[in-house]
Design a protein around this motif. Structure first.
Motif, PDB file in Angstrom:
ATOM      1  N   LYS A  51       7.133   3.102  10.036  1.00  0.00           N
ATOM      2  CA  LYS A  51       5.727   2.684  10.075  1.00  0.00           C
ATOM      3  C   LYS A  51       5.129   2.708   8.670  1.00  0.00           C
ATOM      4  O   LYS A  51       4.536   1.744   8.201  1.00  0.00           O
ATOM      5  CB  LYS A  51       4.945   3.624  11.013  1.00  0.00           C
ATOM      6  N   GLU A  52       5.305   3.824   7.986  1.00  0.00           N
ATOM      7  CA  GLU A  52       4.719   3.951   6.648  1.00  0.00           C
ATOM      8  C   GLU A  52       5.428   3.023   5.656  1.00  0.00           C
ATOM      9  O   GLU A  52       4.802   2.469   4.759  1.00  0.00           O
ATOM     10  CB  GLU A  52       4.809   5.402   6.166  1.00  0.00           C
ATOM     11  N   ALA A  53       6.735   2.883   5.852  1.00  0.00           N
ATOM     12  CA  ALA A  53       7.469   1.996   4.940  1.00  0.00           C
ATOM     13  C   ALA A  53       6.992   0.551   5.120  1.00  0.00           C
ATOM     14  O   ALA A  53       6.925  -0.208   4.144  1.00  0.00           O
ATOM     15  CB  ALA A  53       8.972   2.107   5.192  1.00  0.00           C
ATOM     16  N   MET A  54       6.625   0.193   6.354  1.00  0.00           N
ATOM     17  CA  MET A  54       6.109  -1.161   6.592  1.00  0.00           C
ATOM     18  C   MET A  54       4.847  -1.407   5.780  1.00  0.00           C
ATOM     19  O   MET A  54       4.647  -2.486   5.220  1.00  0.00           O
ATOM     20  CB  MET A  54       5.798  -1.370   8.092  1.00  0.00           C
ATOM     21  N   LEU A  55       3.982  -0.376   5.711  1.00  0.00           N
ATOM     22  CA  LEU A  55       2.753  -0.507   4.921  1.00  0.00           C
ATOM     23  C   LEU A  55       3.096  -0.853   3.481  1.00  0.00           C
ATOM     24  O   LEU A  55       2.458  -1.690   2.846  1.00  0.00           O
ATOM     25  CB  LEU A  55       1.954   0.807   4.939  1.00  0.00           C
ATOM     26  N   PHE A  56       4.161  -0.192   2.981  1.00  0.00           N
ATOM     27  CA  PHE A  56       4.601  -0.442   1.615  1.00  0.00           C
ATOM     28  C   PHE A  56       5.055  -1.886   1.456  1.00  0.00           C
ATOM     29  O   PHE A  56       4.599  -2.603   0.562  1.00  0.00           O
ATOM     30  CB  PHE A  56       5.736   0.533   1.283  1.00  0.00           C
ATOM     31  N   PHE A  57       5.911  -2.323   2.387  1.00  0.00           N
ATOM     32  CA  PHE A  57       6.437  -3.684   2.243  1.00  0.00           C
ATOM     33  C   PHE A  57       5.394  -4.744   2.555  1.00  0.00           C
ATOM     34  O   PHE A  57       5.545  -5.892   2.169  1.00  0.00           O
ATOM     35  CB  PHE A  57       7.675  -3.870   3.133  1.00  0.00           C
ATOM     36  N   ASN A  58       4.323  -4.349   3.264  1.00  0.00           N
ATOM     37  CA  ASN A  58       3.272  -5.321   3.549  1.00  0.00           C
ATOM     38  C   ASN A  58       2.370  -5.571   2.347  1.00  0.00           C
ATOM     39  O   ASN A  58       1.597  -6.525   2.332  1.00  0.00           O
ATOM     40  CB  ASN A  58       2.417  -4.849   4.739  1.00  0.00           C
ATOM     41  N   ASP A  59       2.435  -4.713   1.374  1.00  0.00           N
ATOM     42  CA  ASP A  59       1.647  -4.917   0.160  1.00  0.00           C
ATOM     43  C   ASP A  59       2.052  -6.252  -0.460  1.00  0.00           C
ATOM     44  O   ASP A  59       3.247  -6.511  -0.639  1.00  0.00           O
ATOM     45  CB  ASP A  59       1.922  -3.767  -0.808  1.00  0.00           C
ATOM     46  N   PRO A  60       1.057  -7.105  -0.766  1.00  0.00           N
ATOM     47  CA  PRO A  60       1.390  -8.451  -1.261  1.00  0.00           C
ATOM     48  C   PRO A  60       2.213  -8.408  -2.553  1.00  0.00           C
ATOM     49  O   PRO A  60       2.981  -9.331  -2.845  1.00  0.00           O
ATOM     50  CB  PRO A  60       0.029  -9.093  -1.496  1.00  0.00           C
TER      51      PRO A  60
END
Ligand SMILES: Nc1ncnc2c1ncn2[C@@H]1O[C@H](COP(=O)(O)OP(=O)(O)OP(=O)(O)O)[C@@H](O)[C@H]1O
Ligand SMILES: [Mg+2]
Lengths: 311, 258
Positions: A51-60
């Motif tokens: 979940k948290e890693a997704m936030l990272f990869f969602n960063d443009p």
């Protein structure tokens, strides 16, 4: 038999009716619960990481290409090359395994095949003490004892913080683990196999290395896997002795920061919950998780190839 | 063979620590014959058999007194290498114990560590033929030995023993874990093997001893209350089973005890 008492007659009574055995059910339920719990915890960890890693990869600003395709790590200024951290983890773990696997195996073979019970009673406690030393102590042992020795050998080629020293000491830390797991595997090889070898005119070395060792290989493989996982996940030693700054290099004389060391350092400071530094930690952890998994699978493959099954 | 006797025990006693398990055994074992050792459980048959190839060296505290002579040399004297002794005196165990390797490697391994330099394929084939196993395994030499049946595994163990070309083969109840048909095969095999090897076999099966052996040694605890075993009678098998000298032997082989 001719027992007279009432209890004795009752003992003999014929009763095939299904019984409800309460203690059996309780124990079964608790065992089941323990099993489920460990699965649940694993899933929870992976979920949280993901979940948290997704936030990272969602960063443009972050792309998978940058993450896996570049070699500089500094999220603050838009550099996301995970290899800067992976390289240090691989180098230190490799050095640790190069030390601990042969030495651990050798001591296991010595303990299980050669040692007199007196020698065993001295050596085993020593190994257990090694296993009980806190890793932060190992870290300073690397920095304050091993590094100066390396410096006196290699001179200025080697930096004060370096992966070699951390890797060597990590190897010493893992050695007792490899040794005791391998010894268990060797001792579990049936005596009849040793006797078969001796009865063929085999020497002790031939028996130990060519019959007992291959027969114990699957257990030794388990030791290898646990050892690698330990090395990849070890934090304190590398945080103290290997250096604190991501550095993409495979030169063991250089300072570099491992994934675990980086996580420990960054998470130790002030971090705001939505900063890229914060979410990046989870991406690193995810990578660490995958790396461990891949290394485990590879070792499993190697072991399966060479092992010899008895029974 | 220059010597009529393959091995001889002179006043051989075997101890586990201070406990004497086998007391004062004298035996002349004729070459290229089958000698059976029979007797009740716990009387020291295995102990005696394992003394012949110094397998008891691996039991802490086990030691012997007396002599064990092979071609004039005492196998227990200081200058004898037990590894060489075991190479010359092979052993087949009660429970089949093949190595966890391929069928081929089970045989090749022993030959290789003993310095065999010839054609390995040929040696493997000859050994398997000698152990009457070749036809059953010739198409799967690279399979694990554990894929074989118990009887086949036991014959594989015999094959790997003859591959190193010993003088004597010791067998400790080699057929007791096998069905009657496998047992019969092993017995037939022994008749074949004795053309080239001296065989000493421990067995609990009276009919087996009577069927296969040329000589029989009868072991018993040496007297009431003692725990040491000894050979109470040793002669031709026919004699042991038809006209024994010792009353205890007669009781034992006819199934009357105590
Ligand atoms: N490793 C050992 N340490 C101590 N005593 C032993 C050991 N092995 C055997 N003994 C003792 O030596 C005696 C003889 O044992 P052995 O195994 O030779 O008997 P056996 O005639 O082969 O019996 P069986 O027919 O049941 O196989 C027994 O009293 C046994 O308890
Ligand atoms: Mg026995």
């Amino acid at each position: 038999m001719n027992l007279k008492s009432a209890e004795a007659r009752k003992f003999r009574q014929f009763d095939l009716k299904k019984k409800f055995r309460i203690s059996e059910s309780i124990i079964q339920a608790s065992l089941f619960f323990a099993g489920i719990l460990s699965i649940f915890i694993t899933i929870a960890i992976v979920y949280e990481l993901g979940k948290e890693a997704m936030l990272f990869f969602n960063d443009p600003d972050v792309t998978l290409g940058k993450f896996l395709g570049t070699t500089k790590w500094q999220p603050g200024i838009g550099q996301y090359g995970i290899w800067a951290l992976v390289s240090a983890t691989l180098v230190t773990s490799f050095i640790a395994m190069v030390i601990s696997l042969p030495l651990g195996l050798a001591s296991a073979i010595y303990l299980s095949e050669y040692a007199s019970s007196k020698a065993r009673s001295i050596l085993k406690p020593v190994l257990e003490i090694l296993a009980g030393i806190p890793t932060v102590v190992y870290g300073y042992f690397a920095l304050l004892f091993v590094t100066p020795i390396l410096k006196s050998i290699f001179g200025d080629q080697i930096q004060v913080y370096n992966m070699l020293s951390a890797g060597l000491v990590m190897g010493i830390m893992i050695l007792p683990l490899i040794s005791s797991m391998s010894e268990d595997a060797l001792s579990a090889v049936p005596r009849s196999l040793r006797e078969a070898a001796y009865a063929m005119g085999a020497t002790k070395v031939e028996t130990s290395l060519q019959v007992v060792l291959p027969a114990a290989l699957s257990g030794i493989g388990a030791a290898l896997i646990v050892g690698i996982s330990r090395a990849v996940g070890e934090t304190m030693i590398v945080a103290v002795a290997a250096g604190s700054g991501p550095n993409f290099t495979f030169d063991p004389f250089k300072a570099a920061e491992t994934m675990t060391g980086h996580i420990a350092r960054i998470s130790g400071g002030d971090l705001s919950y939505n900063s890229i530094d914060y979410t990046s930690l989870f991406a690193i952890a995810m990578m660490l998780f995958l790396l461990t998994l891949v290394l485990n699978l590879i070792s499993q493959q190697i072991v399966n190839r060479f092992r010899e099954r008895y029974e | 063979m220059e010597n009529k006797y393959a091995i001889e025990a002179n006043a051989l006693s075997i101890y586990y620590g201070s406990f004497m398990a086998v007391n004062n055994v004298d035996m002349l074992i004729e070459a290229q014959k089958i000698t059976a050792i029979i007797g009740p459980s716990g009387c020291g048959k295995s102990t005696l058999l394992r003394a012949f190839n110094r397998m008891n060296d691996f039991v802490p505290g086990c030691h012997v007194t007396g002599e064990l002579l092979m071609q004039g040399k005492n196998l227990y004297s200081k200058d004898i290498d037990p590894v060489e002794v075991r190479r010359k005196i092979g052993m087949v165990f009660q429970k089949p114990n093949p190595f966890p390797k391929s069928i081929y490697e089970n045989i090749a391994w022993g030959a290789r560590i003993n310095g065999f330099k010839g054609n390995m394929d040929e040696l493997v084939e000859q050994s398997l033929l000698g152990a009457a196993l070749w036809d059953e395994v010739k198409d799967k030499l690279q399979d694990s030995a554990y894929a074989l049946s118990g009887g086949q595994q036991q014959r594989l163990c015999i094959a790997r023993t003859i591959a190193i070309q010993p003088e004597i083969i010791l067998m400790d109840e080699p057929a007791s874990a096998l069905d009657p048909i496998s047992t019969l095969r092993i017995e037939e095999l022994m008749q074949e093997l004795k053309k080239n090897y001296t065989i000493i076999i421990v067995t609990h099966n009276m009919q087996q001893a009577a069927r296969v052996s040329d000589y029989t040694a009868m072991m018993m605890l040496d007297k009431e209350g003692s725990r040491s075993g000894t050979v109470i009678e040793f002669s031709e098998t026919k004699r042991i089973f038809t006209n024994p000298k010792d009353k205890r032997t007669e009781d034992y082989v006819t199934g009357r005890f105590g």
